[in-house]
Enzyme design. Sequence first.
Site, mmCIF file in Angstrom:
data_model
loop_
_atom_site.group_PDB
_atom_site.id
_atom_site.type_symbol
_atom_site.label_atom_id
_atom_site.label_comp_id
_atom_site.label_asym_id
_atom_site.label_seq_id
_atom_site.Cartn_x
_atom_site.Cartn_y
_atom_site.Cartn_z
ATOM 1 N N LYS A 183 7.495 9.663 6.204
ATOM 2 C CA LYS A 183 6.890 10.090 7.463
ATOM 3 C C LYS A 183 7.919 10.906 8.224
ATOM 4 C CE LYS A 183 3.073 9.148 9.966
ATOM 5 N NZ LYS A 183 1.701 8.899 9.570
ATOM 6 N N GLY B 159 -9.471 5.214 22.261
ATOM 7 C CA GLY B 159 -8.979 6.499 21.777
ATOM 8 C C GLY B 159 -10.075 7.288 21.086
ATOM 9 N N GLY C 254 -9.848 10.540 19.838
ATOM 10 C CA GLY C 254 -9.211 11.742 19.308
ATOM 11 C C GLY C 254 -9.870 12.164 18.010
ATOM 12 N N VAL D 219 -9.786 11.048 15.018
ATOM 13 C CA VAL D 219 -10.403 9.996 14.205
ATOM 14 C C VAL D 219 -11.379 9.165 15.043
ATOM 15 C CG1 VAL D 219 -9.998 8.028 12.682
ATOM 16 C CG2 VAL D 219 -8.296 9.853 12.814
HETATM 17 P P1 NAD Z 1 -5.301 12.072 18.270
HETATM 18 O O1 NAD Z 1 -4.051 12.468 18.942
HETATM 19 O O2 NAD Z 1 -6.282 13.107 17.868
HETATM 20 O O3 NAD Z 1 -6.110 11.037 19.195
HETATM 21 C C1 NAD Z 1 -5.530 10.021 19.926
HETATM 22 C C2 NAD Z 1 -6.436 9.804 21.147
HETATM 23 O O4 NAD Z 1 -5.981 8.637 21.825
HETATM 24 C C3 NAD Z 1 -6.409 10.962 22.138
HETATM 25 O O5 NAD Z 1 -7.738 11.333 22.480
HETATM 26 C C4 NAD Z 1 -5.647 10.385 23.335
HETATM 27 O O6 NAD Z 1 -6.073 10.925 24.566
HETATM 28 C C5 NAD Z 1 -6.001 8.915 23.217
HETATM 29 N N1 NAD Z 1 -5.063 8.015 23.878
HETATM 30 C C6 NAD Z 1 -3.712 8.099 23.977
HETATM 31 N N2 NAD Z 1 -3.215 7.048 24.652
HETATM 32 C C7 NAD Z 1 -4.283 6.280 24.976
HETATM 33 C C8 NAD Z 1 -4.438 5.050 25.664
HETATM 34 N N3 NAD Z 1 -3.392 4.400 26.180
HETATM 35 N N4 NAD Z 1 -5.681 4.527 25.795
HETATM 36 C C9 NAD Z 1 -6.746 5.170 25.293
HETATM 37 N N5 NAD Z 1 -6.669 6.343 24.632
HETATM 38 C C10 NAD Z 1 -5.462 6.889 24.482
HETATM 39 O O7 NAD Z 1 -4.875 11.163 17.033
HETATM 40 P P2 NAD Z 1 -5.727 10.803 15.727
HETATM 41 O O8 NAD Z 1 -5.409 11.765 14.660
HETATM 42 O O9 NAD Z 1 -7.157 10.548 16.092
HETATM 43 O O10 NAD Z 1 -5.036 9.407 15.320
HETATM 44 C C11 NAD Z 1 -5.287 8.216 16.026
HETATM 45 C C12 NAD Z 1 -4.499 7.086 15.392
HETATM 46 O O11 NAD Z 1 -4.864 6.951 14.012
HETATM 47 C C13 NAD Z 1 -2.971 7.266 15.390
HETATM 48 O O12 NAD Z 1 -2.342 6.010 15.521
HETATM 49 C C14 NAD Z 1 -2.694 7.828 14.005
HETATM 50 O O13 NAD Z 1 -1.381 7.562 13.575
HETATM 51 C C15 NAD Z 1 -3.707 7.063 13.204
HETATM 52 N N6 NAD Z 1 -4.075 7.727 11.967
HETATM 53 C C16 NAD Z 1 -4.620 8.969 11.986
HETATM 54 C C17 NAD Z 1 -4.960 9.563 10.782
HETATM 55 C C18 NAD Z 1 -5.619 10.924 10.740
HETATM 56 O O14 NAD Z 1 -6.190 11.273 9.695
HETATM 57 N N7 NAD Z 1 -5.614 11.682 11.820
HETATM 58 C C19 NAD Z 1 -4.745 8.895 9.569
HETATM 59 C C20 NAD Z 1 -4.216 7.612 9.590
HETATM 60 C C21 NAD Z 1 -3.874 7.036 10.799
#
Ligand code: NAD
Length: 347
Positions: free
Chosen positions: A80, A177, A179, A181
């Site tokens: 990572k 959250g 975002g 995902v």
């Molecule tokens: P992202 O940055 O697109 O979304 C994160 C969301 O969380 C954002 O909308 C942000 O505003 C919100 N957020 C931040 N702090 C917050 C809080 N305190 N309370 C509520 N919402 C809050 O990220 P993502 O790609 O959707 O990933 C989300 C999680 O999943 C992360 O932990 C990431 O490591 C994990 N993950 C993602 C993937 C992937 O394919 N993108 C794969 C495996 C794991």
Amino acid sequence: MAIFEHLSFDEHEHVMFCHDKESGLKAIIAVHDTTLGPAVGGCRMWPYDSEADAVNDVLRLSRGMTYKNALAGLEFGGGKSVIIGDPKSDKSEALFHAFGRAVDSLGGRYYSAEDVGINTSDIMTAHEVTPYMCGLEGQSGDPSPFTALGTFLGIKAAVKHQRDLDSLEGITVAVQGLGHVGFDTCRYLHEAGAKLIVCDLSAEQLDRAATEFGATVVGLDEIYSQAVDVYCPCALGATINDNTIPQLKATIVAGCANNQLAEARHGEILKQKGILYAPDYVINAGGIINVSFEKDYDAAKSEAKVRKIYDTLLTIFRKAEQEDRTTGEVADEMAREIIIKARQAKA
Ligand code: NAD
């Protein structure tokens, strides 16, 4: 700061600090284990409060990738990277070129991809200077929709195991959250008849979820105490901790966020409280599974493999119940067995 004695250091093969004066790049790349193949894991960009926080994050996340890739049946090791900076204001072409050069210097021991704060276009910029990037436009692309599918199937597996239900009709889910995902996970849940309670920092995403899915919006700190069946963490890690566990009314914790347990002992506390925990690196493997099909990309094959997350989780839930152990312990053990077998086969 001691690295070899660090609590999150787990015999990592390689930890590299990367700096580029001109672009301002400050990054750390951690290669945890390459027994199963080159280390593959995303890059996170985040304005860490301290370097110590960034080190802790990259050590934990890279170890998680080793286990995730092993249990997902991929020929990838775990690694990572983190870029210390604000994704809203600190991105530049020069920064991602410098990051790409740092990845390139490892000669293919580590492949990067997107994670929090990074998007496909950043990865494409880094790819201009190194072949060791994945999740590329025109190939496997954005991994998030596949992570969302896996997360949805993981929630289904947890509901099946705990309630013996095949449907999510009427099941309530608190999603933290919205975002890349979290939002797509909500869509799957809504289409399956689940009721949603959501929170996010973004008012725009909250409005979309309310309009498109009829979701109820709550404040950031109110999400834990909602009277729901499932708490689905989809923001950052460590949200299962001494402060939040007493607030939980959900009997299932299943979401995509990495490193959900602040400490391993929190898995034991969830178990004692009768809360079923879907180990984060198992439920959120959909994206990396999709990335594994990067060459000669085939979306149907990728989806079929992502769907196996449902069975893997059911196996873990059943084994944990039979052996009276936490789901995390069982998942770790299953992953370690795969790696040890591969090491023995190589010897
Ligand atoms: P992202 O940055 O697109 O979304 C994160 C969301 O969380 C954002 O909308 C942000 O505003 C919100 N957020 C931040 N702090 C917050 C809080 N305190 N309370 C509520 N919402 C809050 O990220 P993502 O790609 O959707 O990933 C989300 C999680 O999943 C992360 O932990 C990431 O490591 C994990 N993950 C993602 C993937 C992937 O394919 N993108 C794969 C495996 C794991």
